[in-house]
Design an enzyme around this catalytic site. Structure first.
Site, short mmCIF file in Angstrom:
data_model
loop_
_atom_site.label_atom_id
_atom_site.label_comp_id
_atom_site.label_asym_id
_atom_site.label_seq_id
_atom_site.Cartn_x
_atom_site.Cartn_y
_atom_site.Cartn_z
N GLU A 27 0.83 -1.21 0.00
CA GLU A 27 0.00 0.00 0.00
C GLU A 27 0.87 1.27 0.00
O GLU A 27 2.05 1.22 0.36
CB GLU A 27 -0.90 0.02 1.24
CG GLU A 27 -0.14 0.05 2.54
CD GLU A 27 -0.99 0.47 3.74
OE1 GLU A 27 -1.59 1.56 3.70
OE2 GLU A 27 -1.03 -0.29 4.73
N LYS A 161 -4.18 -3.46 13.50
CA LYS A 161 -3.63 -2.39 14.32
C LYS A 161 -4.14 -2.49 15.76
O LYS A 161 -5.32 -2.73 15.98
CB LYS A 161 -4.01 -1.04 13.72
CG LYS A 161 -3.37 -0.84 12.36
CD LYS A 161 -3.60 0.55 11.83
CE LYS A 161 -2.80 0.75 10.57
NZ LYS A 161 -3.28 -0.08 9.46
N1 PSU Z 1 -2.73 5.49 9.39
C1 PSU Z 1 -1.53 5.03 9.81
N2 PSU Z 1 -1.08 3.88 9.34
C2 PSU Z 1 -1.80 3.19 8.44
C3 PSU Z 1 -3.10 3.64 8.03
C4 PSU Z 1 -3.49 4.81 8.52
O1 PSU Z 1 -0.86 5.63 10.66
O2 PSU Z 1 -1.32 2.16 8.03
C5 PSU Z 1 -4.00 2.87 7.17
C6 PSU Z 1 -3.82 1.68 6.27
O3 PSU Z 1 -3.67 2.16 4.96
C7 PSU Z 1 -5.18 0.97 6.44
C8 PSU Z 1 -6.09 2.14 6.74
O4 PSU Z 1 -5.56 0.29 5.28
O5 PSU Z 1 -5.33 2.99 7.53
C9 PSU Z 1 -7.35 1.78 7.44
O6 PSU Z 1 -8.08 2.94 7.64
P1 PSU Z 1 -9.58 2.89 8.16
O7 PSU Z 1 -9.47 2.38 9.57
O8 PSU Z 1 -10.08 4.29 8.06
O9 PSU Z 1 -10.30 1.95 7.25
#
Ligand code: PSU
Ligand code: MN
Length: 308
Positions: A27, A161
């Protein structure tokens, strides 16, 4: 006339795919919204190097000029790492950004869409998005999970996460028939920490066997992916209590500041990094590299299996 999605492969990725060599998709949102400059650029390049050392070819994904780009160059990565207005593009944003001819950094979810379109069966990331804490009230569930039920891509990661509700994230994956197999540990990892406290349903430490699991899942007709976890290395992991305390503090702050929706993940991750004086950001970078290395090895085993 039917519309097709413009996908532009780099020469290296196109050649590797044509020759049946292993490729691992990555990503770009972690470059623009995860780590800070210059750690984001340095880490993205180390992630690519780790994949190369493991015998696979890295393909970092982004959106530029209305096309999905599969395989960013070093200069592209530097541009994204320093650009401060590059939007986060998740699955549902993808058609809008493409139609407008725009630019964007792909999340896990939109990278899975792109990887499948590009013909890449493996993707690596430090941690999935998942069910947020308090989702019973907010309904905040990352589309990373939904996309995992729809794209035939195996995801190698250190679990989800730790800012999330990991037991609920595991429940979601179980309900939606997404296999979870852990490599190198008995428990589902927690991104910064080796264990989330939730046991993994399966442990397999053999790359060739993992590759077989992936193909058998698809042979059974499933339209979605497989989650393969690899824990952070002992020397990279953060103490569980330290991370947990920082996360609780960040959650209180997010509520006080009225942060929700698509900016929440970034807000929480950065708040935790500040509280731990950068210790968690350092773990984030390290685990990106170590999971990419494992992903590269499993993708290589998978390519060997398909060639046999
Ligand atoms: N913020 C970060 N690290 C990350 C992401 C956001 O500090 O890795 C990311 C990744 O790209 C993941 C996304 O796919 O956030 C998920 O976001 P959400 O919870 O809004 O779906
Ligand atoms: Mn969300």
């Amino acid at each position: 006339m039917s519309t097709s999605i413009p996908v532009v492969h780099s020469e290296e990725v196109r050649e590797a795919l044509a020759e049946g060599r292993p490729v691992v998709a990555l990503e770009s949102n972690v470059i623009t919204h995860g780590l800070k400059y210059p750690d984001n650029a340095e880490t993205a390049l180390k992630v690519e190097a780790a994949i190369r050392e493991s015998g696979s070819v890295p393909a970092t994904i982004c959106v530029e000029q209305g096309a999905i780009r599969v395989g960013m160059s070093e200069r592209d990565i530097e541009r994204f790492a320093t650009g401060d207005r590059i939007p986060k593009v998740s699955s549902r944003d993808l058609p809008v950004v493409l139609a407008r001819g725009g630019q964007g950094a792909t999340t896990v979810a939109s990278s899975l869409v792109a990887a499948e379109l590009a013909g890449i069966p493996f993707f690596a990331s430090a941690g999935l998005g998942g069910v947020h804490r308090g989702a019973q009230e907010t309904f905040d569930i990352s589309s990373d999970l939904i996309q995992l039920t729809r794209s035939k891509v195996a995801v190698v990661c250190a679990g989800a996460k730790m800012i999330l509700d990991l037991p609920l994230t595991m429940e979601y994956l179980e309900t939606h028939c997404v296999p979870v197999v852990s490599y190198g540990s008995d428990d589902f990892p927690a991104f910064y920490c080796a264990s989330s406290g939730v046991p993994s349903p399966h442990r397999i430490d053999d790359e060739a066997l993992l590759a077989k699991v992936v193909d058998l899942h698809w042979a059974a007709g499933h339209p979605g992916g497989v989650v393969i976890t690899a824990p952070p290395r002992d020397e990279d992991a953060v103490d569980h209590e330290v991370a947990d305390a920082a996360i609780r503090e960040a959650l209180v702050r997010a509520e006080r500041d009225g942060v929700s929706g698509q900016g929440l993940t970034k807000y929480l991750m950065h708040a935790v990094d500040r509280t731990t004086n950068g210790r968690t950001a350092q773990a984030n970078a390290a685990v990106l590299i170590s999971t990419a290395e494992v992903g590269g090895r499993i993708a290589a085993a998978h390519a060997a299996l398909r060639a046999a």
